[in-house]
Design an enzyme around this catalytic site. Structure first.
Site, PDB file in Angstrom:
ATOM      1  N   LYS A  16       0.834  -1.221   0.000  1.00 25.72           N
ATOM      2  CA  LYS A  16       0.000   0.000   0.000  1.00 25.72           C
ATOM      3  C   LYS A  16       0.858   1.257   0.000  1.00 25.72           C
ATOM      4  CE  LYS A  16      -1.938  -1.242   3.852  1.00 25.72           C
ATOM      5  NZ  LYS A  16      -1.467  -2.602   3.991  1.00 25.72           N
ATOM      6  N   GLY A  40       4.090  -1.323   8.440  1.00 27.04           N
ATOM      7  CA  GLY A  40       5.413  -1.148   7.856  1.00 27.04           C
ATOM      8  C   GLY A  40       5.255  -0.823   6.390  1.00 27.04           C
ATOM      9  N   HIS A  41       5.645   0.369   6.012  1.00 27.28           N
ATOM     10  CA  HIS A  41       5.541   0.769   4.608  1.00 27.28           C
ATOM     11  C   HIS A  41       6.933   0.985   4.063  1.00 27.28           C
ATOM     12  CE1 HIS A  41       1.266   2.641   5.143  1.00 27.28           C
ATOM     13  NE2 HIS A  41       1.275   1.328   5.164  1.00 27.28           N
ATOM     14  N   GLN A 222      -2.341  -2.212   7.790  1.00 25.57           N
ATOM     15  CA  GLN A 222      -2.695  -3.651   7.822  1.00 25.57           C
ATOM     16  C   GLN A 222      -3.624  -3.991   6.644  1.00 25.57           C
ATOM     17  OE1 GLN A 222      -3.146  -1.940  11.170  1.00 25.57           O
ATOM     18  NE2 GLN A 222      -0.956  -2.224  11.189  1.00 25.57           N
TER      19      GLN A 222
HETATM   20  P1  IMP Z   1      -0.766  -6.396  16.262  1.00 26.46           P
HETATM   21  O1  IMP Z   1      -1.390  -5.489  15.262  1.00 26.46           O
HETATM   22  O2  IMP Z   1       0.659  -6.049  16.572  1.00 26.46           O
HETATM   23  O3  IMP Z   1      -1.612  -6.537  17.494  1.00 26.46           O
HETATM   24  O4  IMP Z   1      -0.707  -7.871  15.619  1.00 26.46           O
HETATM   25  C1  IMP Z   1      -1.888  -8.602  15.330  1.00 26.46           C
HETATM   26  C2  IMP Z   1      -1.755  -9.373  14.038  1.00 26.46           C
HETATM   27  O5  IMP Z   1      -1.692  -8.455  12.957  1.00 26.46           O
HETATM   28  C3  IMP Z   1      -0.476 -10.224  13.914  1.00 26.46           C
HETATM   29  O6  IMP Z   1      -0.772 -11.386  13.163  1.00 26.46           O
HETATM   30  C4  IMP Z   1       0.461  -9.334  13.131  1.00 26.46           C
HETATM   31  O7  IMP Z   1       1.447 -10.081  12.432  1.00 26.46           O
HETATM   32  C5  IMP Z   1      -0.521  -8.684  12.178  1.00 26.46           C
HETATM   33  N1  IMP Z   1      -0.066  -7.384  11.691  1.00 26.46           N
HETATM   34  C6  IMP Z   1      -0.091  -6.207  12.361  1.00 26.46           C
HETATM   35  N2  IMP Z   1       0.373  -5.226  11.567  1.00 26.46           N
HETATM   36  C7  IMP Z   1       0.656  -5.772  10.376  1.00 26.46           C
HETATM   37  C8  IMP Z   1       1.134  -5.246   9.133  1.00 26.46           C
HETATM   38  O8  IMP Z   1       1.364  -4.046   8.950  1.00 26.46           O
HETATM   39  N3  IMP Z   1       1.288  -6.164   8.146  1.00 26.46           N
HETATM   40  C9  IMP Z   1       0.998  -7.474   8.282  1.00 26.46           C
HETATM   41  N4  IMP Z   1       0.550  -8.001   9.411  1.00 26.46           N
HETATM   42  C10 IMP Z   1       0.371  -7.159  10.449  1.00 26.46           C
END
Ligand code: IMP
Length: 424
Positions: A16, A40-41, A222
């Site tokens: 994105k 993470g971008h 996300q």
């Molecule tokens: P949290 O957002 O750190 O609470 O993680 C919850 C879930 O979302 C986990 O499976 C993470 O790996 C996933 N996740 C959170 N942020 C990202 C992202 O930017 N990209 C991919 N997966 C994400």
């Protein structure tokens, strides 16, 4: 088009940032509406790589860049990112942070890590950035907000109130050292002094921009399948990445949104635990991981690659009201003579479905029904627009359009900003 949402159509990491960066060139305001430093971008401009966790990628183009009320902000991470940008000669001056966004506090990070450890094998695989606990406190009305940074006395009082409860949990439940009020208060007062100039009424700012016919990009972090309400719960994030949340996360009405661009890889990846029907077998997954550099921007973890899942994408089109798609990383598939796409799921009772299962146990046990499509097995570097794609690559893109009933507007063929093809 004045208000456009860019939403991840899979499990995040769809690329994105790159699409936002590209569209930001023609926009006036770029906003993030949810999430925090779990995102993470990666954006590559003129051979220079920028990795963002917090800042909207629009900051690179000098556009007004908003962190909306739906975001959670880790001041330390944000300030590091601002410093990193300024060291490279890019000003963070156009950043505006909603006073209603919530702060990630040190206990949120401690509880995220300790909670995951306690879950053991059942862990979600969070990024351990304190996201879930910060949103939980927001819902419990115990959160500390960005606007609390504006007054040192209020900030200190709120930290003190929160610590009275958090330290009990930390010590008794999580066996974690308590936090000292003085330490936290003085650290956050230091952050506050630097962040105060960026705090703004971002709902009003975006509304005014739209009323003046300026174009606004609303960037989700996300992806759809990580949505707290509609994703693969409990393996989700704690906010709502889907397009509807752009309105609440920024503070505008849903009728202000004109179009929704879904971003999907030409295959799929997911990080962390959770069911994944179209996941590739280990050898192939390793190859795709290497070719697509599928390692987490935030955590460095291996991403799990899978074949394009049209059932999940159809669900994303429905949930987000996607009006067009950007298909990224098509070049990664150039390495294969044959490609598989998941067209349906086979459920435990033997029936097959085009629709994403409504219940977790069906999804956990869903088997992918694959179709095999011819690969193109040639590089895409020389393509200048979508019509230049090799026949098999064009058919792949057209198949996605037919299955989903939405046009593919952009196709990514490499990491750099200019490696995105549009229609001729
Ligand atoms: P949290 O957002 O750190 O609470 O993680 C919850 C879930 O979302 C986990 O499976 C993470 O790996 C996933 N996740 C959170 N942020 C990202 C992202 O930017 N990209 C991919 N997966 C994400």
């Amino acid at each position: 088009m004045p208000a456009t949402v860019i939403v991840g159509a899979q499990w995040g990491d769809e690329g994105k940032g790159k699409i936002v960066d590209l569209l930001a060139q023609q926009c006036d305001v770029v906003c993030r509406y949810q999430g925090g430093p779990n995102a993470g971008h990666t954006v590559i401009v003129d051979g220079e790589t920028f990795k963002f966790r917090h800042l909207p990628s629009g900051i690179l183009s000098g556009k007004v860049s908003v962190l909306g009320a739906g975001c959670v902000v880790d001041p330390e991470v944000l300030l590091d990112e601002i410093d990193g940008l300024e060291e490279r000669g890019i000003s963070a001056e156009p950043l505006r942070i909603s006073g209603n966004a919530h702060l990630i506090m040190p206990w949120h990070i401690a509880i995220d890590g300790a909670g995951e450890k306690r879950l053991g094998k059942l862990q979600i695989g969070t990024t351990r950035r304190g996201i879930g606990p910060a949103y939980a406190d927001k819902a419990a009305r115990l959160g500390i907000r960005v606007q609390d940074l504006l007054d040192a006395k209020i900030l200190r009082q709120k930290i003190e109130t929160a610590l009275q409860e958090k330290n009990i949990w930390l010590e008794r439940v999580y066996e974690h050292e308590p936090f000292e009020l003085e330490d936290v208060a003085s650290r956050y007062e230091g952050f506050a002094q630097r962040l105060r100039p960026f705090v703004a009424d971002t709902s009003l700012l975006v509304d005014e921009a739209l009323r003046d016919d300026r174009s606004v990009l609303l960037e989700g972090a996300q992806g759809t399948l990580l949505d707290l309400d509609h994703g693969t719960y409990p393996f989700v994030t704690s906010s709502n990445p889907i397009a509807g949340a752009a309105a609440t996360g920024i503070g505008i009405g849903p009728t202000r949104i004109d179009r929704v661009i879904g971003v999907s890889k030409a295959y799929v990846t997911r990080v962390g635990a959770g069911p994944f029907p179209s996941e590739m077998e280990p050898d192939l997954a390793a190859q795709v991981r290497e070719l697509g550099q599928e390692y987490g921007t935030v955590t460095g973890r291996d991403r799990r690659p899978g074949w394009l899942d049209l059932v999940a994408l159809r669900y994303a089109v429905r949930l987000n009201g996607i009006t067009s798609l950007a298909l990224t990383k098509l070049d990664v598939l150039s390495a294969f003579d044959e490609l598989r796409v998941c067209v349906r799921y086979r459920l435990p009772d033997g029936t097959e479905t085009d629709d994403f299962p409504a219940h977790q146990s069906d999804f956990h046990r869903a088997e992918p029904v694959f179709e095999t499509l011819p690969g193109w097995a040639e590089p895409l570097d020389d393509c200048a627009n979508l019509d230049d794609l090799p026949d098999a690559a064009r058919s792949y893109v057209e198949r996605v359009e037919q299955e989903l009933g939405v046009p593919v507007e952009l196709v990514g063929t490499g990491a750099a900003r200019e490696q995105v093809l549009a229609r001729s």
